[in-house]
Design a protein around this motif. Structure first.
Motif, PDB file in Angstrom:
ATOM      1  N   MET A   4     -52.252  74.270 -81.298  1.00  0.00           N
ATOM      2  CA  MET A   4     -52.030  73.110 -82.151  1.00  0.00           C
ATOM      3  C   MET A   4     -50.767  72.373 -81.736  1.00  0.00           C
ATOM      4  SD  MET A   4     -53.159  71.222 -84.528  1.00  0.00           S
ATOM      5  CE  MET A   4     -54.512  72.264 -85.083  1.00  0.00           C
ATOM      6  N   LEU A   5     -49.744  73.122 -81.336  1.00  0.00           N
ATOM      7  CA  LEU A   5     -48.507  72.499 -80.873  1.00  0.00           C
ATOM      8  C   LEU A   5     -48.767  71.641 -79.634  1.00  0.00           C
ATOM      9  CD1 LEU A   5     -45.459  72.141 -81.038  1.00  0.00           C
ATOM     10  CD2 LEU A   5     -45.211  74.225 -79.645  1.00  0.00           C
ATOM     11  N   THR A   6     -49.622  72.139 -78.743  1.00  0.00           N
ATOM     12  CA  THR A   6     -49.971  71.373 -77.542  1.00  0.00           C
ATOM     13  C   THR A   6     -50.695  70.088 -77.904  1.00  0.00           C
ATOM     14  OG1 THR A   6     -50.169  73.440 -76.284  1.00  0.00           O
ATOM     15  CG2 THR A   6     -51.173  71.465 -75.329  1.00  0.00           C
ATOM     16  N   ILE A   7     -51.573  70.155 -78.912  1.00  0.00           N
ATOM     17  CA  ILE A   7     -52.303  68.965 -79.346  1.00  0.00           C
ATOM     18  C   ILE A   7     -51.339  67.921 -79.893  1.00  0.00           C
ATOM     19  CG2 ILE A   7     -53.974  68.088 -81.016  1.00  0.00           C
ATOM     20  CD1 ILE A   7     -55.477  70.740 -80.753  1.00  0.00           C
ATOM     21  N   VAL A   8     -50.392  68.367 -80.718  1.00  0.00           N
ATOM     22  CA  VAL A   8     -49.422  67.437 -81.304  1.00  0.00           C
ATOM     23  C   VAL A   8     -48.582  66.784 -80.209  1.00  0.00           C
ATOM     24  CG1 VAL A   8     -47.372  67.254 -82.770  1.00  0.00           C
ATOM     25  CG2 VAL A   8     -49.324  68.663 -83.496  1.00  0.00           C
ATOM     26  N   GLY A  23     -49.430  66.445 -77.134  1.00  0.00           N
ATOM     27  CA  GLY A  23     -50.319  65.568 -76.375  1.00  0.00           C
ATOM     28  C   GLY A  23     -50.498  64.218 -77.048  1.00  0.00           C
ATOM     29  N   ILE A  24     -50.615  64.217 -78.380  1.00  0.00           N
ATOM     30  CA  ILE A  24     -50.759  62.961 -79.120  1.00  0.00           C
ATOM     31  C   ILE A  24     -49.496  62.120 -78.981  1.00  0.00           C
ATOM     32  CG2 ILE A  24     -50.976  61.973 -81.434  1.00  0.00           C
ATOM     33  CD1 ILE A  24     -52.783  64.342 -82.148  1.00  0.00           C
ATOM     34  N   LEU A  25     -48.338  62.766 -79.061  1.00  0.00           N
ATOM     35  CA  LEU A  25     -47.076  62.039 -78.929  1.00  0.00           C
ATOM     36  C   LEU A  25     -46.942  61.426 -77.540  1.00  0.00           C
ATOM     37  CD1 LEU A  25     -44.620  64.459 -80.780  1.00  0.00           C
ATOM     38  CD2 LEU A  25     -45.504  62.269 -81.585  1.00  0.00           C
ATOM     39  N   ILE A  26     -47.264  62.203 -76.510  1.00  0.00           N
ATOM     40  CA  ILE A  26     -47.174  61.677 -75.143  1.00  0.00           C
ATOM     41  C   ILE A  26     -48.171  60.542 -74.944  1.00  0.00           C
ATOM     42  CG2 ILE A  26     -47.486  62.243 -72.702  1.00  0.00           C
ATOM     43  CD1 ILE A  26     -46.506  65.051 -73.305  1.00  0.00           C
ATOM     44  N   SER A  27     -49.385  60.672 -75.512  1.00  0.00           N
ATOM     45  CA  SER A  27     -50.393  59.617 -75.393  1.00  0.00           C
ATOM     46  C   SER A  27     -49.937  58.331 -76.064  1.00  0.00           C
ATOM     47  CB  SER A  27     -51.716  60.084 -76.004  1.00  0.00           C
ATOM     48  OG  SER A  27     -52.223  61.214 -75.317  1.00  0.00           O
ATOM     49  N   SER A  28     -49.267  58.473 -77.227  1.00  0.00           N
ATOM     50  CA  SER A  28     -48.800  57.267 -77.925  1.00  0.00           C
ATOM     51  C   SER A  28     -47.733  56.536 -77.132  1.00  0.00           C
ATOM     52  CB  SER A  28     -48.244  57.656 -79.302  1.00  0.00           C
ATOM     53  OG  SER A  28     -47.081  58.450 -79.166  1.00  0.00           O
ATOM     54  N   VAL A  29     -47.051  57.258 -76.272  1.00  0.00           N
ATOM     55  CA  VAL A  29     -46.009  56.647 -75.444  1.00  0.00           C
ATOM     56  C   VAL A  29     -46.593  56.043 -74.178  1.00  0.00           C
ATOM     57  CG1 VAL A  29     -43.950  57.154 -74.062  1.00  0.00           C
ATOM     58  CG2 VAL A  29     -44.169  58.109 -76.342  1.00  0.00           C
ATOM     59  N   THR A  30     -47.625  56.700 -73.635  1.00  0.00           N
ATOM     60  CA  THR A  30     -48.143  56.298 -72.324  1.00  0.00           C
ATOM     61  C   THR A  30     -49.423  55.476 -72.381  1.00  0.00           C
ATOM     62  OG1 THR A  30     -49.344  58.402 -72.158  1.00  0.00           O
ATOM     63  CG2 THR A  30     -47.126  58.314 -71.211  1.00  0.00           C
ATOM     64  N   LEU A  31     -50.243  55.650 -73.413  1.00  0.00           N
ATOM     65  CA  LEU A  31     -51.536  54.956 -73.483  1.00  0.00           C
ATOM     66  C   LEU A  31     -51.492  53.767 -74.428  1.00  0.00           C
ATOM     67  CD1 LEU A  31     -54.102  57.891 -73.411  1.00  0.00           C
ATOM     68  CD2 LEU A  31     -53.176  56.537 -71.532  1.00  0.00           C
ATOM     69  N   THR A  32     -50.341  53.154 -74.529  1.00  0.00           N
ATOM     70  CA  THR A  32     -50.186  51.933 -75.323  1.00  0.00           C
ATOM     71  C   THR A  32     -49.396  50.921 -74.516  1.00  0.00           C
ATOM     72  OG1 THR A  32     -48.241  52.926 -76.379  1.00  0.00           O
ATOM     73  CG2 THR A  32     -50.320  53.033 -77.581  1.00  0.00           C
ATOM     74  N   ASP A  33     -49.648  49.662 -74.813  1.00  0.00           N
ATOM     75  CA  ASP A  33     -48.935  48.587 -74.122  1.00  0.00           C
ATOM     76  C   ASP A  33     -47.705  48.177 -74.907  1.00  0.00           C
ATOM     77  OD1 ASP A  33     -50.422  48.278 -71.816  1.00  0.00           O
ATOM     78  OD2 ASP A  33     -51.890  46.978 -72.788  1.00  0.00           O
ATOM     79  N   ALA A  34     -46.806  47.505 -74.219  1.00  0.00           N
ATOM     80  CA  ALA A  34     -45.600  47.005 -74.860  1.00  0.00           C
ATOM     81  C   ALA A  34     -45.959  45.927 -75.871  1.00  0.00           C
ATOM     82  CB  ALA A  34     -44.637  46.449 -73.814  1.00  0.00           C
ATOM     83  N   ILE A  35     -45.171  45.855 -76.925  1.00  0.00           N
ATOM     84  CA  ILE A  35     -45.348  44.807 -77.927  1.00  0.00           C
ATOM     85  C   ILE A  35     -45.051  43.461 -77.296  1.00  0.00           C
ATOM     86  CG2 ILE A  35     -44.434  43.843 -80.072  1.00  0.00           C
ATOM     87  CD1 ILE A  35     -46.167  46.232 -80.565  1.00  0.00           C
TER      88      ILE A  35
END
Length: 737
Positions: A347-351, A353-365
């Motif tokens: 579960m820690l890995t999933i959390v 992973g979600i944090l890293i994805s929110s940083v890397t799989l989103t574009d700049a505002i």
């Protein structure tokens, strides 16, 4: 080349963004190297692949690309026309928080058509024009190089796939009962029910699994004949694990990614490293399946096999798997230190992973500065501030091509003018620039004219005109005032200013006296016309104007761009760049259609600073989007105004009337049409009581951000049908023009 260029630039942008993410992933992997499993090491690279293959991702404040956005938000934009460099985060209050970045529409007057004219040009504009051409050519060349590389790799992949398929057809299917029994045991342990045949031959020097839809396993004949059954068991488990983990599909995605981003060496490194991590993840999957008791036996199988194979010299293609890219030392360490359950995701890995994805799989505002560049059919609203659109996001196309055009910005005439006039760098006190009018465009007539209109900003209305036209006859033959179409009393005299011969002429009729000053210079004939109201101006003021004329790039004391604040100033629309500027000026997306079902076509588009229904020359704060529709058959015309002023609409509703040009009150009544409350005026004369002037009926209704005003002549039939069509107009979509 346009489509190829856009695709290449899109790929280039994705590649640069993904490179930033790749560096971040490398840092994360380096810091957490021993704390994350081989499976996670492999999975992290998918963040880079997603960025490479999906061009549009949701914007987020958490995106790591915001750092890049902050560093580039102060990029300097160069205004070609005004030679002013301004930061994107600077907005001038005296321009009503509007600063339009317009490159192509501000072309310089650098066309030297008339051989008699001195070759004076704006060095900055020439440099920019040359730089733009050079950049455009470089992009064309780079796009073709990229396309060539892409096609080469795709052809290579297809050829390799066909070649491999032809070899597979000639392979021998393994029929040995004992070997097939081991194969079935491996499939059962891995959990595979699909039929996967085992082939052998001498085409490849290492085992591999081939095919995504109909897979098969290949095992070299020389190794199959002499292999230890336990080693065969481990190797088959390894190849079946690739299928179970869908590694063949992932490998194909990597190859397609490389074909698009072949020019980026960092992406090659990412794909190569991902292949290594994939093999380690596959080993971890097998070890997690068979248990810790067989770790040593499995490790020895892999070591013996690699030591006895010259795999590094026999890679058959990027499409298929082998173990040549694995580093033996790293692989041995992973196998030796393997612990049961480490392949599973916590579960820690999933959390994390979600944090890293929110940083890397989103574009700049996207920046929300007042003049930030936004998609053309969206507007950012912040009180009275309007987000600016960049016209360079779209291709400039003609919308209207009349023979007579009026511009509120002198720089725009270079788009259509075939000569370069000089302009006054001095105008009498109290006058401002209104607009420049071009006459005889789209014709073969040689006497194309440029009219610069000046008007008084305050006090009694007065106007003055500056005219430039190519010389068609000697100055002495100027004997008929071309600005009048009726008979006048005409006199002239010759005067001299600084050795320059000037004709001063007077044209008098029963209403007023106009005065002309005519002279010739560098292949052009110039005229200054003072109308009856301004004719009292002293000759000295006109002489100062004459002596001040300069080429546009040298003008320093007169502004030749109206700001829609002066009386009768307007912004006319002739192409898509003008249309973008108009949308920027009014602050909302208007309705617009170029043709109505009732045979009416659009003839004029403009932005005014006043509305015809409440005419008040002192109130010039309105921004009205005006379109004029006409029917060539009947010569009937009507106007369609769109006004962002809810207070004015509320005032009209409460007062139950509008006003005409002379501020005469016209009553209105309401009715329902297309589910809207529409207000209809009584019929009225707009300007005067001349018998030939048709009566007008005005209709009003409210939209979300603005209200609409349609003024139809009583002679026009089917008012209801026209109103229905106008009400149902869709908002303007400039991208579709």
């Amino acid at each position: 080349m346009g489509i190829i260029n856009r695709v290449f630039l899109g790929v280039l942008k994705s590649s640069l963004n993904a490179s930033i993410i790749a560096v971040l992933i490398m840092i994360i992997k380096g810091l957490l190297h021993k704390k994350i499993s081989p499976r996670i090491h492999h999975a992290l690279w998918f963040l880079v692949l997603i960025r490479l293959l999906i061009p549009f991702l949701p914007e987020s404040n958490l995106s790591v690309l915001n750092i890049l956005q902050q560093n580039t938000s102060n990029i300097m934009y160069y205004d070609h026309g005004n030679d002013v460099v301004s930061k994107i985060d600077t907005v001038k209050d005296d321009l009503n928080n509007i600063d339009i970045i317009n490159k192509d529409t501000n072309n310089s007057f650098d066309k030297e058509i008339n051989s008699k004219q001195p070759k004076k040009t704006n060095d900055n504009e020439l440099i920019l024009s040359e730089e733009n051409t050079i950049i455009s050519n470089k992009i064309n060349i780079l796009s073709l190089i990229w396309l060539s590389g892409f096609l080469f790799i795709v052809i290579f992949i297809l050829a390799s796939a066909i070649r491999t398929k032809n070899k597979v057809i000639r392979l021998a299917k393994v029929t040995d009962v004992e070997i097939l029994s081991i194969m079935d045991s491996c499939k059962k342990i891995i959990g595979i029910n699909k039929e996967i045949p085992l082939y052998t031959g001498n085409y490849f020097n290492s085992p591999c699994i081939l095919g995504i839809i109909n897979p098969c396993i290949y095992y070299p004949r020389n190794k199959l004949d002499n292999i230890n059954k336990n080693n065969l068991y481990h190797i088959l488990l390894h190849e079946l694990a690739h299928f179970k983990r869908k590694d063949l599909l992932y490998n194909l995605i990597c190859v397609l990614t490389l074909s698009l981003h072949w020019f980026n060496p960092l992406i090659w490194f990412v794909v190569k490293t991902m292949r290594v991590d994939r093999e380690l993840a596959c080993d971890a999957y097998v070890l997690n399946t068979i248990g810790e008791s067989e770790v040593t036996s499995y490790g020895m199988t892999i070591i013996n096999f690699l030591e006895n194979s010259s795999l590094n010299k026999n890679k058959h293609s990027l499409l298929y798997f082998n173990e040549t890219s694995c580093k033996l030392e790293r692989r041995i360490k992973m196998i030796k230190g393997f612990k049961k359950g480490s392949y599973k995701i916590s579960m820690l890995t999933i959390v994390i992973g979600i944090l890293i994805s929110s940083v890397t799989l989103t574009d700049a505002i996207t920046p929300t500065y007042n003049n930030s560049v936004k998609p053309i059919n969206s507007i950012e609203k912040n009180k009275d501030k309007v987000t600016i659109f960049d016209p360079n996001r779209i291709e400039n196309k003609d919308i209207l091509k009349p023979n007579r055009r009026a511009y509120g910005d002198i720089k725009k005439i270079s788009k259509v003018l075939n000569f370069k006039p000089k302009l006054p760098d001095y105008i009498p006190n109290g006058f401002i620039f209104k607009n420049v009018i071009l006459i005889n465009l789209n014709t073969n007539k040689p006497e194309m004219r440029v009219w610069l209109n000046y008007q008084t900003q305050t006090g009694p209305h007065s106007s003055m005109t500056f005219v430039a036209t190519p010389i068609t006859e000697p100055l002495e033959k100027f004997d008929t005032p071309f600005l009048h179409g009726y008979k006048v009393t005409f006199t002239k005299e010759e005067i001299s200013i600084d050795n320059m011969k000037i004709i001063k002429a007077k044209a008098k009729d029963s209403f007023m006296t106009d005065i002309y000053y005519v002279w010739q210079n560098d292949g052009l004939q110039y005229t200054i016309l003072r109308d009856g109201a301004s004719a009292s101006s002293q000759d000295d003021e006109i002489f100062k104007m004459i002596k001040s004329i300069k080429y546009p790039e040298d003008i320093k004391n007169v502004s030749y761009k109206n700001d829609l604040k002066g009386p009768r100033q307007s912004l006319e629309v002739y192409d898509t760049y003008d249309l973008v500027e108009a949308v920027n000026a009014i602050g909302f997306i208007p309705k617009l259609s170029y043709k109505l079902k009732e045979s009416y076509e659009i003839g004029e588009i403009s932005v005014l600073n006043r509305t015809r229904i409440l005419y008040n020359e002192k109130d010039l704060t309105k921004k009205v989007f005006l379109t004029v529709y006409g029917d060539e058959t009947s010569n009937n015309k009507f106007t369609f105004e769109q006004i962002k002023d809810k207070d004015l609409y509320k005032q009209i509703k409460n007062n139950n009337h509008i006003k005409n040009y002379y501020e005469k009150t016209i009553n209105i009544t309401s009715f329902k049409l297309e589910n809207k409350d529409v207000y209809k005026s009584e019929k009225y004369l707009e300007y005067h009581d001349a018998p030939d002037e048709p009566y007008i009926i005005t209709y009003l209704w409210e939209e979300d951000e603005y209200f609409c005003v349609v003024s139809l002549s009583e002679k026009i039939e089917n008012h209801g049908d026209i109103l229905k069509e106008l009400i149902n107009f869709k908002p303007l979509d400039i991208d579709s023009l």
